[in-house]
Design an enzyme around this catalytic site. Structure first.
Site, PDB file in Angstrom:
ATOM      1  CB  SER A  89       0.110   3.344   4.676  1.00 42.99           C
ATOM      2  OG  SER A  89       1.001   2.292   4.972  1.00 42.99           O
ATOM      3  CB  SER A 134      -1.358   6.094   7.146  1.00 36.09           C
ATOM      4  OG  SER A 134      -0.849   5.141   8.062  1.00 36.09           O
ATOM      5  CB  SER A 167      -0.927   0.016   1.222  1.00 35.91           C
ATOM      6  OG  SER A 167      -0.185   0.300   2.393  1.00 35.91           O
ATOM      7  CE  LYS A 181       0.002   1.604   8.963  1.00 34.87           C
ATOM      8  NZ  LYS A 181      -0.455   2.167   7.675  1.00 34.87           N
TER       9      LYS A 181
END
Length: 266
Positions: free
Chosen positions: A74, A219, A72, A129
């Site tokens: 994010s 995100s 993704s 993250k």
């Protein structure tokens, strides 16, 4: 992929057990009644051949480094869709495969580390993250600004971002440097389009962390998790440290960026 981890452990233990039984007992029986009819069973032949390979892969993947693919946007601009990364599996302690139980403590995440983990609301998935909040921190996010223990982080505009491939949708976003205490990195923001649902203040409990994506307006991170806004320490999988390939499609069809090979993750 938990099924792959389970399959790897089962195959390694199974082939190792067959090899050990043959070494201790079965080979001696065959030797005692040796004849043309007593050829080595296929399962023993395969176990002896594959066990060392499976054991090495299991050890490397569980305790040294594990590969992941970024699915993704994010973590843009620092990690792009199609980046293949390596994750340091011993940075935060050695953990058993499948259960992820820590049995040798080594270190703890630092603010600014990019971590792979199993989110508390999706324990069968692996997410990535950046750690922005450590245990005991007061985290706030208001407007486009991150606050840590009451202090706003400093930002510097680097220009307009130009996306590539499947990340082209972020073209036009503002590229900023964000100065976390002891660590500066880049983030993307659509200035003036802050999501009200991502605003708030949180106090990080002991043994947990607050994580955010670098692509702040795209995100699903600690700001939005409803059951708990925090990442438990036991859900950590490791620290991302290297991009070893960028390839969006199967067999690198459609998009391949050789410039990202060997890039360190900041």
């Amino acid at each position: 992929m938990k099924w792959f981890e389970i399959a790897l452990v089962v195959l390694t233990l199974g082939s190792g057990l067959v090899w050990l039984l043959d070494k201790l007992f079965l080979a001696k029986r065959r030797a005692a009644r040796a004849s043309l009819l007593d050829s080595e069973p296929v399962i023993i032949e395969y176990s002896r051949a594959f066990f060392p390979v499976l054991a090495v892969v299991l050890i490397l993947r569980s305790f040294i480094a594990e590969p992941y693919k970024i699915p993704s946007s994010s973590m843009m601009p620092n990690l792009l869709i199609g980046d293949f990364i390596l994750v340091n599996k011993f940075a935060y302690g050695l953990r058993l495969p499948i259960t992820n139980t820590k049995f040798v403590p080594v270190g703890e995440p630092k603010r600014g580390d990019v971590v792979v983990f199993k989110p508390p609301h999706a324990p069968d998935e692996n997410w990535i993250k950046r750690v922005v909040g450590l245990p005991g921190d007061r985290i706030g996010f208001h407007g486009d600004t991150l606050y840590i223990n009451g202090e706003p982080m400093k930002y510097e505009v680097k220009g307009e971002y130009v996306g590539k491939g499947r990340g082209a949708e972020m073209t036009g976003a503002t590229l900023l440097s964000e100065a976390l205490p002891g660590r500066t990195h880049t983030v993307l923001e659509l200035i003036g389009r802050s999501n009200a649902a991502g605003q708030g203040d949180w106090v990080v409990p002991a043994g947990q962390y607050f994580v955010m994506g670098d692509n702040r307006d795209n995100s699903e991170d600690s700001r939005f998790w409803t059951q708990t806004h925090f990442l438990p320490e036991q859900n950590l999988r490791g620290k991302a440290f290297l991009i070893w390939l960028n390839c969006e499609g199967w067999f690198c069809k459609g998009s391949f960026d050789p410039s990202r090979i060997g890039t360190g993750i900041q």
